[in-house]
Write a protein that holds these residues in place. Structure first.
Motif, mmCIF file in Angstrom:
data_model
loop_
_atom_site.group_PDB
_atom_site.id
_atom_site.type_symbol
_atom_site.label_atom_id
_atom_site.label_comp_id
_atom_site.label_asym_id
_atom_site.label_seq_id
_atom_site.Cartn_x
_atom_site.Cartn_y
_atom_site.Cartn_z
ATOM 1 N N LEU A 1 0.839 -1.181 0.000
ATOM 2 C CA LEU A 1 0.000 0.000 0.000
ATOM 3 C C LEU A 1 0.885 1.247 0.000
ATOM 4 O O LEU A 1 1.820 1.357 0.795
ATOM 5 N N CYS A 2 0.598 2.186 -0.911
ATOM 6 C CA CYS A 2 1.414 3.404 -0.995
ATOM 7 C C CYS A 2 1.286 4.232 0.282
ATOM 8 O O CYS A 2 2.273 4.763 0.789
ATOM 9 N N ASP A 3 0.055 4.362 0.774
ATOM 10 C CA ASP A 3 -0.205 5.124 2.000
ATOM 11 C C ASP A 3 -0.663 4.135 3.060
ATOM 12 O O ASP A 3 -1.843 3.846 3.209
ATOM 13 N N LYS A 4 0.304 3.611 3.816
ATOM 14 C CA LYS A 4 0.015 2.482 4.701
ATOM 15 C C LYS A 4 -0.861 2.826 5.901
ATOM 16 O O LYS A 4 -1.468 1.949 6.487
ATOM 17 N N GLY A 5 -0.897 4.081 6.280
ATOM 18 C CA GLY A 5 -1.642 4.429 7.483
ATOM 19 C C GLY A 5 -3.055 4.906 7.251
ATOM 20 O O GLY A 5 -3.733 5.305 8.192
ATOM 21 N N SER A 6 -3.535 4.861 6.024
ATOM 22 C CA SER A 6 -4.850 5.413 5.699
ATOM 23 C C SER A 6 -5.932 4.335 5.702
ATOM 24 O O SER A 6 -5.903 3.438 4.857
ATOM 25 N N PRO A 7 -6.911 4.416 6.630
ATOM 26 C CA PRO A 7 -8.031 3.457 6.588
ATOM 27 C C PRO A 7 -8.781 3.510 5.269
ATOM 28 O O PRO A 7 -9.231 2.477 4.759
ATOM 29 N N GLU A 8 -8.924 4.708 4.719
ATOM 30 C CA GLU A 8 -9.639 4.847 3.440
ATOM 31 C C GLU A 8 -8.946 4.065 2.331
ATOM 32 O O GLU A 8 -9.595 3.396 1.523
ATOM 33 N N LYS A 9 -7.613 4.123 2.299
ATOM 34 C CA LYS A 9 -6.868 3.399 1.275
ATOM 35 C C LYS A 9 -6.953 1.890 1.506
ATOM 36 O O LYS A 9 -7.039 1.114 0.548
ATOM 37 N N TRP A 10 -6.910 1.458 2.765
ATOM 38 C CA TRP A 10 -7.042 0.023 3.037
ATOM 39 C C TRP A 10 -8.414 -0.481 2.598
ATOM 40 O O TRP A 10 -8.539 -1.565 2.029
ATOM 41 N N ARG A 11 -9.437 0.310 2.882
ATOM 42 C CA ARG A 11 -10.789 -0.093 2.479
ATOM 43 C C ARG A 11 -10.866 -0.210 0.953
ATOM 44 O O ARG A 11 -11.405 -1.185 0.409
ATOM 45 N N ALA A 12 -10.317 0.778 0.260
ATOM 46 C CA ALA A 12 -10.349 0.753 -1.204
ATOM 47 C C ALA A 12 -9.560 -0.418 -1.760
ATOM 48 O O ALA A 12 -9.970 -1.058 -2.733
ATOM 49 N N LEU A 13 -8.412 -0.732 -1.136
ATOM 50 C CA LEU A 13 -7.602 -1.845 -1.620
ATOM 51 C C LEU A 13 -8.318 -3.176 -1.432
ATOM 52 O O LEU A 13 -8.349 -4.020 -2.338
ATOM 53 N N LEU A 14 -8.912 -3.386 -0.261
ATOM 54 C CA LEU A 14 -9.632 -4.636 -0.017
ATOM 55 C C LEU A 14 -10.773 -4.802 -1.024
ATOM 56 O O LEU A 14 -11.003 -5.896 -1.542
ATOM 57 N N LYS A 15 -11.467 -3.722 -1.324
ATOM 58 C CA LYS A 15 -12.549 -3.793 -2.312
ATOM 59 C C LYS A 15 -12.003 -4.110 -3.692
ATOM 60 O O LYS A 15 -12.618 -4.858 -4.460
ATOM 61 N N SER A 16 -10.816 -3.568 -4.014
ATOM 62 C CA SER A 16 -10.230 -3.806 -5.332
ATOM 63 C C SER A 16 -9.798 -5.250 -5.511
ATOM 64 O O SER A 16 -9.726 -5.752 -6.640
#
Length: 366
Positions: free
Chosen positions: A281-296
């Motif tokens: 993950l490029c931005d490891k501390g962002s919940p929003e990015k983790w959520r988007a990655l899991l959905k992807s």
């Protein structure tokens, strides 16, 4: 770069031989026509189309060639010797730039986070700037043929310099494929066609004879939009041919009709780790990015996130049981992942970092 494309179909040298036997792909059957050129920049994600002269930012090679450029980054290089198996290996960006002009090398990787500042997305696609799964960079010298690739994700492929010819196969055909061996093939979502595109043996691959395909010739500044699950073969020409590929999940649905307030500065979910070439993950501390990655990473065919795919997010030194323990705390459908609260995601991130990044100390930042 005066090579004719699409190619002229030549008669076989001996009677009884089929057209294009032991010749490059595209010599067995005439093109069914040119890929549609989009002239109004209003695009449809489900249609293959070409956009002319929509890229106007500096090429990565020019940036890397400057005297003050940081060339210590490790990059992933594809080597495919004649009649040999395609192999990928890491080397420093400095070593690649020094020698690639005299070698059959192809820089072929997801862009590391340190190089993202040099990349922008064309204005016509600004609505995707914050929705990208990852961005890949390709750089070659001379004439370079690639595998016939199929991605489960839609892609926008833009030529920054040089020339790139595309053979785009019709989706209505049955084509033999296998998972791509590329180290950045996420969860096996990308595949390659089981065919040597440089020397097509028609007797071993009779499915090639009635193959339906369309052609596109891209020059510097041009882009091609390939919908998900589209098979395409590319050949690059020029002293330098540089391409940037933007990928996003098929569920993303946006248009350029109301993107005036959008930026063309990119913020993809995944970047390459320049030390070990793993995707992270490029931005490891962002919940929003983790959520988007899991959905992807939810499979478009099954509608769920698999344990195997989830495990690919984590490093090799982690025991599989630990990854699966963490997996059990996460819902596996897109709707359920969307409903995860930031608090729950922060707990998951802290757990993930404690189990996977204990040596990097990055979890101390959370």
């Amino acid at each position: 770069m005066d090579i004719m494309f699409p190619p002229i179909i030549e008669l076989p040298p001996s009677p009884g031989l089929p057209l294009g036997h032991l010749r490059p792909l595209g010599r067995q059957q005439r093109s069914s026509g040119q890929v549609r050129v989009n002239i109004n920049e209003t695009w449809n994600m489900k249609e293959t189309q070409v956009f002319k002269k929509i890229v106007n930012y500096e090429s990565l090679f020019h940036i890397w060639s400057k005297e003050d450029a940081d060339l210590d980054e490790s990059v992933l290089i594809r080597k495919r010797p004649m009649n040999g198996e395609t192999k990928h290996e890491a080397m420093s960006l400095a070593s690649f730039i020094e020698d690639y002009g005299s070698e059959e090398w192809l820089l072929d990787q997801v862009v590391p986070v340190k190089l993202l500042d040099n990349i922008k997305i064309p204005d016509a696609f600004k609505c995707l700037s914050g929705e990208l799964l990852h961005i890949s960079s390709s750089l070659t010298s001379g004439t370079t043929s690639d595998d016939i690739k199929i991605s489960s994700f839609p892609t926008l492929q833009c030529v920054l310099q040089g020339r790139r010819d595309y053979i785009v196969l019709s989706k209505s055909q049955t084509i033999p494929t296998s998972p791509s061996s590329h180290p950045h093939n996420i969860c096996g979502f990308d595949s390659v066609v089981n065919l040597n595109p440089d020397t097509v043996n028609v007797f071993d691959n009779p499915w090639v004879i009635p193959l339906v395909w369309h052609h596109a010739k891209l020059m510097a500044g041009d882009c091609i939009l390939l919908p998900a699950d589209t098979a395409a073969h590319t050949t690059s020409y020029g002293p330098k041919c540089e391409t940037v590929t933007y990928s996003w999940h098929p569920s993303i649905n946006c248009s350029n009709e109301n993107d005036g307030d959008k930026t063309n500065k990119v913020s993809p979910l995944l970047c390459a780790n320049s030390e070990n070439q793993r995707l992270e993950l490029c931005d490891k501390g962002s919940p929003e990015k983790w959520r988007a990655l899991l959905k992807s990473l939810v499979s478009s065919s099954t509608g769920v996130l698999s344990k195997h795919c989830f495990a690919e997010l984590f490093y090799d030194e982690v025991e599989g049981e630990n990854m699966y323990e963490l997996f059990e705390t996460i819902p596996v459908t897109v709707d359920a992942i969307s409903e995860l609260s930031d608090t729950t995601l922060r707990k998951m991130i802290k757990s993930a970092y404690t189990k996977t990044l204990s040596h990097s100390h990055q979890h101390d930042e959370l």
